[in-house]
Design an enzyme around this catalytic site. Structure first.
Site, short mmCIF file in Angstrom:
data_model
loop_
_atom_site.label_atom_id
_atom_site.label_comp_id
_atom_site.label_asym_id
_atom_site.label_seq_id
_atom_site.Cartn_x
_atom_site.Cartn_y
_atom_site.Cartn_z
N CYS A 32 0.81 -1.23 0.00
CA CYS A 32 0.00 0.00 0.00
C CYS A 32 0.84 1.27 0.00
O CYS A 32 0.35 2.35 -0.33
CB CYS A 32 -0.92 0.02 1.22
SG CYS A 32 -1.89 -1.47 1.32
N ASN A 43 -9.97 -1.01 -2.72
CA ASN A 43 -8.57 -0.80 -2.34
C ASN A 43 -7.68 -1.34 -3.48
O ASN A 43 -7.60 -2.54 -3.69
CB ASN A 43 -8.31 -1.56 -1.02
CG ASN A 43 -6.88 -1.45 -0.54
OD1 ASN A 43 -5.99 -1.04 -1.28
ND2 ASN A 43 -6.65 -1.84 0.70
N HIS A 67 -3.90 6.71 1.15
CA HIS A 67 -4.18 5.40 0.59
C HIS A 67 -5.64 5.06 0.88
O HIS A 67 -6.17 5.39 1.94
CB HIS A 67 -3.23 4.38 1.24
CG HIS A 67 -3.62 2.97 0.98
ND1 HIS A 67 -3.88 2.49 -0.29
CD2 HIS A 67 -3.81 1.91 1.82
CE1 HIS A 67 -4.20 1.22 -0.22
NE2 HIS A 67 -4.16 0.84 1.05
O1 UT7 Z 1 -4.67 -1.67 2.38
C1 UT7 Z 1 -4.21 -2.67 3.20
C2 UT7 Z 1 -4.44 -2.38 4.59
N1 UT7 Z 1 -5.71 -2.92 4.99
C3 UT7 Z 1 -6.49 -2.24 5.79
O2 UT7 Z 1 -6.17 -1.13 6.14
C4 UT7 Z 1 -7.72 -2.91 6.27
C5 UT7 Z 1 -8.02 -2.51 7.68
N2 UT7 Z 1 -9.16 -3.23 8.25
C6 UT7 Z 1 -10.42 -3.07 7.82
O3 UT7 Z 1 -10.66 -2.32 6.89
C7 UT7 Z 1 -11.53 -3.76 8.58
O4 UT7 Z 1 -10.99 -4.43 9.70
C8 UT7 Z 1 -12.34 -4.76 7.71
C9 UT7 Z 1 -13.19 -4.02 6.70
C10 UT7 Z 1 -11.43 -5.74 7.01
C11 UT7 Z 1 -13.29 -5.57 8.60
O5 UT7 Z 1 -14.13 -4.69 9.32
P1 UT7 Z 1 -14.34 -4.87 10.89
O6 UT7 Z 1 -15.27 -3.83 11.30
O7 UT7 Z 1 -12.99 -4.90 11.53
O8 UT7 Z 1 -15.06 -6.26 10.97
P2 UT7 Z 1 -14.61 -7.62 11.69
O9 UT7 Z 1 -13.44 -8.23 10.99
O10 UT7 Z 1 -14.49 -7.38 13.16
O11 UT7 Z 1 -15.86 -8.53 11.48
C12 UT7 Z 1 -17.13 -8.20 12.08
C13 UT7 Z 1 -18.11 -9.28 11.66
C14 UT7 Z 1 -17.60 -10.69 11.90
O12 UT7 Z 1 -18.71 -11.48 12.27
P3 UT7 Z 1 -19.00 -11.83 13.83
O13 UT7 Z 1 -17.76 -12.54 14.32
O14 UT7 Z 1 -19.21 -10.50 14.49
O15 UT7 Z 1 -20.20 -12.69 13.76
C15 UT7 Z 1 -17.11 -11.14 10.55
O16 UT7 Z 1 -17.15 -12.53 10.37
O17 UT7 Z 1 -18.36 -9.18 10.25
C16 UT7 Z 1 -18.10 -10.47 9.63
N3 UT7 Z 1 -17.59 -10.22 8.29
C17 UT7 Z 1 -18.39 -10.02 7.23
N4 UT7 Z 1 -19.71 -10.01 7.11
C18 UT7 Z 1 -20.23 -9.77 5.90
C19 UT7 Z 1 -16.28 -10.11 7.88
N5 UT7 Z 1 -16.24 -9.85 6.56
C20 UT7 Z 1 -17.54 -9.78 6.14
C21 UT7 Z 1 -18.13 -9.55 4.90
N6 UT7 Z 1 -19.48 -9.54 4.82
N7 UT7 Z 1 -17.41 -9.29 3.77
#
Ligand code: UT7
Length: 336
Positions: A115, A291, A261
């Site tokens: 990134c 992204n 980014h």
């Molecule tokens: O450019 C490279 C650098 N990358 C980044 O900067 C990414 C940084 N991180 C993020 O953008 C976020 O952490 C994500 C968008 C990847 C995830 O968002 P989050 O708010 O941290 O969600 P989470 O991983 O805590 O997941 C929350 C819930 C989980 O379900 P439970 O355990 O609460 O039942 C996940 O299983 O959302 C679920 N989940 C999804 N649900 C629907 C994870 N991915 C998805 C999805 N659709 N695509």
């Protein structure tokens, strides 16, 4: 004084539009979840049949940027190609792009900084130019993520985020006593966090580098500890923004537009809040492209120029954090 200036930019997105609704047909996700958690509405991917590499996307973006600059390929002293998804394990995509431009001996350098590839690339270009090693540099950021994503529910946290695309920047030496061009840069890396965002295989430390068991386990797909990366970004981005301003001896108010980014809209909103910036000062286009990693900052710059958000005399800050973990910022002022 020798200064490094951006002469023109160009972007290229492959034609296959993939909406959040499309993704929800392949995995358990929803438009609502993706929008709320990331801000992304759609992204562009190469054709499902493949056959298009980052050097192909980079070529299209380069042609536009070079056309706007009035350069022919022979004018280029060096190609810097930033990508985490090279066409091949080796040789580098910069070499493949040079060949596609018809160049036979122009040096080409690949940068694998994910990134922050554009930030490392622009800082490298600046060093080459200020030390008179090069006068005209073609800097490209390009990614083809779509062929490496697990589009089943298992991979949904990563797969919904990434888009394919490319952007190119023509960078040139300018002799001037004015404070323009690259003003300062700050780059960092912390490899102890490498496992928080990585693709495990193929890996040269394994013999064989990849086998059927690894494929079955999905080791060739990226894995991410999203929460950890998010937290690091929210902490590091304001920190490195202040650092680069201090290096340049400028106040926060000197920056007309921040071009971060595009990893997650919420990260950029948190950045604006921490530094008490109006959201209008932070450029976002993740909604349209997802992204695109090394392409994301130059792609946003190209759009910001097109929309008249920046122009002669504007001061911009490019910044980002991603896999490595790497992070950094570059402060740049357009010549008048
Ligand atoms: O450019 C490279 C650098 N990358 C980044 O900067 C990414 C940084 N991180 C993020 O953008 C976020 O952490 C994500 C968008 C990847 C995830 O968002 P989050 O708010 O941290 O969600 P989470 O991983 O805590 O997941 C929350 C819930 C989980 O379900 P439970 O355990 O609460 O039942 C996940 O299983 O959302 C679920 N989940 C999804 N649900 C629907 C994870 N991915 C998805 C999805 N659709 N695509």
């Amino acid at each position: 004084m020798k200064k490094t200036v951006i002469k023109a930019t160009g972007r290229y997105l492959p034609p296959r539009l993939v909406t959040n609704q499309d993704l929800s047909q392949w995995m358990d996700t929803s438009d609502e979840w993706i929008l709320q958690r990331t801000g992304i509405e759609k992204r562009y991917w190469i054709p499902e049949s493949g056959g298009v590499g980052v050097s192909d996307l980079g070529l299209e973006a380069s042609k536009i940027a070079m056309d706007r600059t009035g350069w022919s390929p022979q004018d280029i002293d060096l190609i810097i190609f930033a990508t985490l998804s090279p066409d091949l394990f080796f040789p580098g995509s910069g070499c493949l792009l040079a060949d596609k431009l018809g160049l036979k001996s122009t040096p080409a350098l690949d940068i694998r900084q994910q990134c922050t590839g554009f930030l490392y690339g622009l800082t490298t270009a600046d060093a080459y130019i200020r030390s008179s090693l090069a006068k005209r540099i073609l800097l490209v950021g390009a990614e083809v993520h779509s062929t490496g994503l697990d589009v089943s529910t298992k991979g949904r946290d990563v797969a919904v985020i990434f888009g394919d695309g490319a952007a190119a920047v023509c960078v040139e030496r300018m002799e001037t006593n004015t404070d323009s061009g690259v003003l300062a840069s700050a780059l960092h890396a912390d490899g102890s966090l490498s496992e928080s965002l990585m693709t495990y295989a193929p890996a040269s430390r394994d013999n064989p580098r990849i086998d059927e068991a690894m494929l079955r386990e999905g080791k060739h797909y990226p894995t991410m500890d999203g929460k950890s990366i998010f937290k690091h970004a929210v902490r590091r981005l304001p920190e490195v923004a202040r650092e680069v301003l201090e290096k340049a001896g400028l106040p926060l108010s000197a920056v007309d537009l921040f071009i971060p980014h595009q990893a997650n809209l919420r990260i950029n909103q948190a950045f604006a809040k921490t530094l008490d910036l109006p959201e209008s000062k932070v450029y976002n286009n993740i909604q349209q492209y997802g992204n695109t990693t090394a392409a994301s900052i130059p792609l946003a710059l190209d759009e910001a120029i097109e929309k008249g958000r920046v122009g002669p005399g504007s001061t911009v800050m490019f910044l980002g954090l991603g896999a490595g973990v790497t992070w950094g910022a570059v402060l740049y002022r357009f010549a008048t």
